[in-house]
Design an enzyme around this catalytic site. Structure first.
Site, PDB file in Angstrom:
ATOM      1  N   GLY A 136     141.769  97.500  41.883  1.00  0.00           N
ATOM      2  CA  GLY A 136     143.142  97.616  42.381  1.00  0.00           C
ATOM      3  C   GLY A 136     143.754  96.262  42.714  1.00  0.00           C
ATOM      4  N   ALA A 139     140.339  98.575  45.600  1.00  0.00           N
ATOM      5  CA  ALA A 139     140.546  99.609  46.620  1.00  0.00           C
ATOM      6  C   ALA A 139     139.297  99.632  47.496  1.00  0.00           C
ATOM      7  CB  ALA A 139     140.736 100.960  45.940  1.00  0.00           C
TER       8      ALA A 139
HETATM    9  N1  DAK Z   1     135.639  98.193  49.182  1.00  0.00           N
HETATM   10  C1  DAK Z   1     135.051  98.186  50.406  1.00  0.00           C
HETATM   11  N2  DAK Z   1     134.289  97.162  50.858  1.00  0.00           N
HETATM   12  C2  DAK Z   1     134.110  96.098  50.042  1.00  0.00           C
HETATM   13  C3  DAK Z   1     134.699  96.043  48.748  1.00  0.00           C
HETATM   14  C4  DAK Z   1     135.501  97.161  48.327  1.00  0.00           C
HETATM   15  N3  DAK Z   1     136.147  97.198  47.153  1.00  0.00           N
HETATM   16  N4  DAK Z   1     134.329  94.879  48.180  1.00  0.00           N
HETATM   17  C5  DAK Z   1     133.556  94.234  49.090  1.00  0.00           C
HETATM   18  N5  DAK Z   1     133.429  94.958  50.203  1.00  0.00           N
HETATM   19  C6  DAK Z   1     132.683  94.622  51.418  1.00  0.00           C
HETATM   20  C7  DAK Z   1     131.182  94.747  51.200  1.00  0.00           C
HETATM   21  O1  DAK Z   1     130.756  96.079  51.333  1.00  0.00           O
HETATM   22  C8  DAK Z   1     130.647  93.836  52.298  1.00  0.00           C
HETATM   23  O2  DAK Z   1     130.725  94.531  53.523  1.00  0.00           O
HETATM   24  P1  DAK Z   1     129.526  94.416  54.647  1.00  0.00           P
HETATM   25  O3  DAK Z   1     128.282  94.828  53.934  1.00  0.00           O
HETATM   26  O4  DAK Z   1     129.523  92.942  55.020  1.00  0.00           O
HETATM   27  O5  DAK Z   1     129.952  95.332  55.754  1.00  0.00           O
HETATM   28  C9  DAK Z   1     131.673  92.727  52.362  1.00  0.00           C
HETATM   29  O6  DAK Z   1     132.878  93.249  51.757  1.00  0.00           O
HETATM   30  C10 DAK Z   1     131.248  91.484  51.585  1.00  0.00           C
HETATM   31  O7  DAK Z   1     130.922  91.912  50.273  1.00  0.00           O
HETATM   32  P2  DAK Z   1     129.518  91.528  49.559  1.00  0.00           P
HETATM   33  O8  DAK Z   1     128.449  91.317  50.586  1.00  0.00           O
HETATM   34  O9  DAK Z   1     129.279  92.532  48.495  1.00  0.00           O
HETATM   35  O10 DAK Z   1     129.887  90.110  48.954  1.00  0.00           O
HETATM   36  P3  DAK Z   1     129.310  89.449  47.630  1.00  0.00           P
HETATM   37  O11 DAK Z   1     129.850  88.074  47.589  1.00  0.00           O
HETATM   38  O12 DAK Z   1     127.841  89.649  47.526  1.00  0.00           O
HETATM   39  O13 DAK Z   1     129.978  90.299  46.429  1.00  0.00           O
HETATM   40  C11 DAK Z   1     131.790  91.404  45.234  1.00  0.00           C
HETATM   41  C12 DAK Z   1     131.357  90.303  46.252  1.00  0.00           C
HETATM   42  C13 DAK Z   1     133.340  91.416  45.226  1.00  0.00           C
HETATM   43  C14 DAK Z   1     131.281  91.048  43.841  1.00  0.00           C
HETATM   44  C15 DAK Z   1     131.200  92.775  45.682  1.00  0.00           C
HETATM   45  O14 DAK Z   1     131.517  92.976  47.052  1.00  0.00           O
HETATM   46  C16 DAK Z   1     131.758  93.911  44.888  1.00  0.00           C
HETATM   47  O15 DAK Z   1     131.342  94.163  43.752  1.00  0.00           O
HETATM   48  N6  DAK Z   1     132.702  94.655  45.492  1.00  0.00           N
HETATM   49  C17 DAK Z   1     133.263  95.862  44.896  1.00  0.00           C
HETATM   50  C18 DAK Z   1     134.301  95.501  43.848  1.00  0.00           C
HETATM   51  C19 DAK Z   1     134.858  96.720  43.148  1.00  0.00           C
HETATM   52  O16 DAK Z   1     134.129  97.521  42.568  1.00  0.00           O
HETATM   53  N7  DAK Z   1     136.152  96.861  43.206  1.00  0.00           N
HETATM   54  C20 DAK Z   1     136.846  97.965  42.560  1.00  0.00           C
HETATM   55  C21 DAK Z   1     136.955  99.096  43.511  1.00  0.00           C
HETATM   56  S1  DAK Z   1     137.645 100.544  42.690  1.00  0.00           S
HETATM   57  C22 DAK Z   1     144.169 104.406  41.647  1.00  0.00           C
HETATM   58  C23 DAK Z   1     144.566 103.186  42.135  1.00  0.00           C
HETATM   59  C24 DAK Z   1     143.645 102.201  42.390  1.00  0.00           C
HETATM   60  C25 DAK Z   1     142.324 102.418  42.211  1.00  0.00           C
HETATM   61  C26 DAK Z   1     141.933 103.643  41.734  1.00  0.00           C
HETATM   62  C27 DAK Z   1     142.842 104.644  41.453  1.00  0.00           C
HETATM   63  N8  DAK Z   1     145.166 105.415  41.364  1.00  0.00           N
HETATM   64  C28 DAK Z   1     146.592 105.131  41.635  1.00  0.00           C
HETATM   65  C29 DAK Z   1     144.796 106.643  40.681  1.00  0.00           C
HETATM   66  C30 DAK Z   1     141.417 101.320  42.487  1.00  0.00           C
HETATM   67  C31 DAK Z   1     140.095 101.405  42.372  1.00  0.00           C
HETATM   68  C32 DAK Z   1     139.272 100.240  42.729  1.00  0.00           C
HETATM   69  O17 DAK Z   1     139.738  99.163  43.023  1.00  0.00           O
END
Ligand code: DAK
Length: 258
Positions: free
Chosen positions: A111, A66
């Site tokens: 997500g 997400a």
């Molecule tokens: N959201 C927003 N932006 C994101 C993102 C994300 N999930 N993942 C990456 N980006 C953005 C980064 O901020 C960066 O943006 P700029 O700084 O260039 O503006 C760009 O994409 C490139 O990312 P990185 O520079 O970080 O790239 P790296 O190769 O260094 O790292 C990475 C890639 C995927 C390891 C890292 O970006 C990362 O850890 N991203 C976050 C992954 C994460 O935590 N995902 C889970 C999110 S929580 C629900 C349903 C669904 C959910 C919850 C509740 N219900 C129905 C109740 C879901 C929750 C989630 O998914």
């Protein structure tokens, strides 16, 4: 509805949905969730589409979860609305009667993994990384991750992945039973299409019955599930594909399903 955060194409009765937010690693924001919901809704009404493929634009990410910026400064009520829409979207995806393939071309996190697990089959690039990192944000998976992951890999592995939020490479995910096939990044698209084409030529009614039996079974007792299987087996005989399949076997030729 016109789309900008997803790209939808249909060829040879296979619809491909590409998440189109490459700069944010295809993270799912509100607009993308709305577009996905609308697209899946219209696929569910189509009689022409036989298979759906979901993938991400670019070669770095399938869906990095997400969009975390969505969580900033939101009230519980507004976040609940967005997040419930995502849950509805994944449920709708899982309930499509046709096979759905996730073609995982890179990061498949949070997500994103939940969406991939709502698909029927998963093929991943050798470079793909999968995980449920929500714990690192002080969260738990919220779109079926605790349930679908547990059903696919067992409680022990699911707890390991969710408690630590560690990422897993494609080969390890395959060994867990989370991924069906691994392909080189260059061959991922071609291999995905081979699988999709095979399914598109298959007996769609029987595929639908098989999906129904497999998806509904865990919700009821084993005895009831086996009875349901018998009913769905019998229902297959209402379709001309059985006649064609049996005739093709007896006459030593390839079946040509409707
Ligand atoms: N959201 C927003 N932006 C994101 C993102 C994300 N999930 N993942 C990456 N980006 C953005 C980064 O901020 C960066 O943006 P700029 O700084 O260039 O503006 C760009 O994409 C490139 O990312 P990185 O520079 O970080 O790239 P790296 O190769 O260094 O790292 C990475 C890639 C995927 C390891 C890292 O970006 C990362 O850890 N991203 C976050 C992954 C994460 O935590 N995902 C889970 C999110 S929580 C629900 C349903 C669904 C959910 C919850 C509740 N219900 C129905 C109740 C879901 C929750 C989630 O998914």
């Amino acid at each position: 509805m016109s789309y900008s955060n997803i790209i939808v194409t249909t060829e040879n009765r296979i619809t491909t949905i590409k998440i189109n937010r490459e700069k944010s690693l295809n993270a799912l924001n509100e607009k993308t969730i709305d577009e996905l919901y609308d697209c899946i809704e219209s696929i569910s009404k189509s009689e022409d589409i036989k298979v759906v493929v979901i993938t991400g634009v670019g070669n770095k990410s399938f869906i990095a979860g997400a969009d975390i910026t969505m969580f900033e400064g939101k009230s519980p009520a507004s976040i609940r609305t967005i997040i419930l829409k995502l849950q509805d979207t994944l449920n709708k995806l899982e309930d499509l009667t046709i096979p759905v393939i996730a073609s995982i071309n890179g990061f498949c996190l949070g997500g994103g993994l939940e969406l991939a697990m709502a698909c029927d089959l998963r093929i991943a690039s050798e470079k793909a990384i999968v995980g449920q990192p929500e714990i690192k944000l002080g969260l738990i998976p919220g779109a079926g991750g605790t349930q679908r992951l547990t059903r696919l890999v067992g409680a022990g592995r699911a707890k390991e992945m969710i408690f630590f939020g560690n990422n897993v490479d494609a080969e390890s995910a395959k060994s867990y039973g989370l991924i069906n096939w691994v392909a080189s990044p260059e061959e991922l698209e071609e291999e995905t299409l081979k699988i999709a084409s095979r399914l598109a030529k298959g007996p769609s009614f029987a595929l639908n019955m098989a999906k129904e039996a497999i998806n509904r079974g865990p919700e009821i007792s084993l005895l009831d599930a086996i009875r349901m299987e018998a009913e769905l087996f019998a229902l297959c005989f209402s379709h001309e594909d059985v006649k064609e399949g049996v005739d093709a076997f007896l006459n030593k030729r390839k079946p040509n399903f409707s």
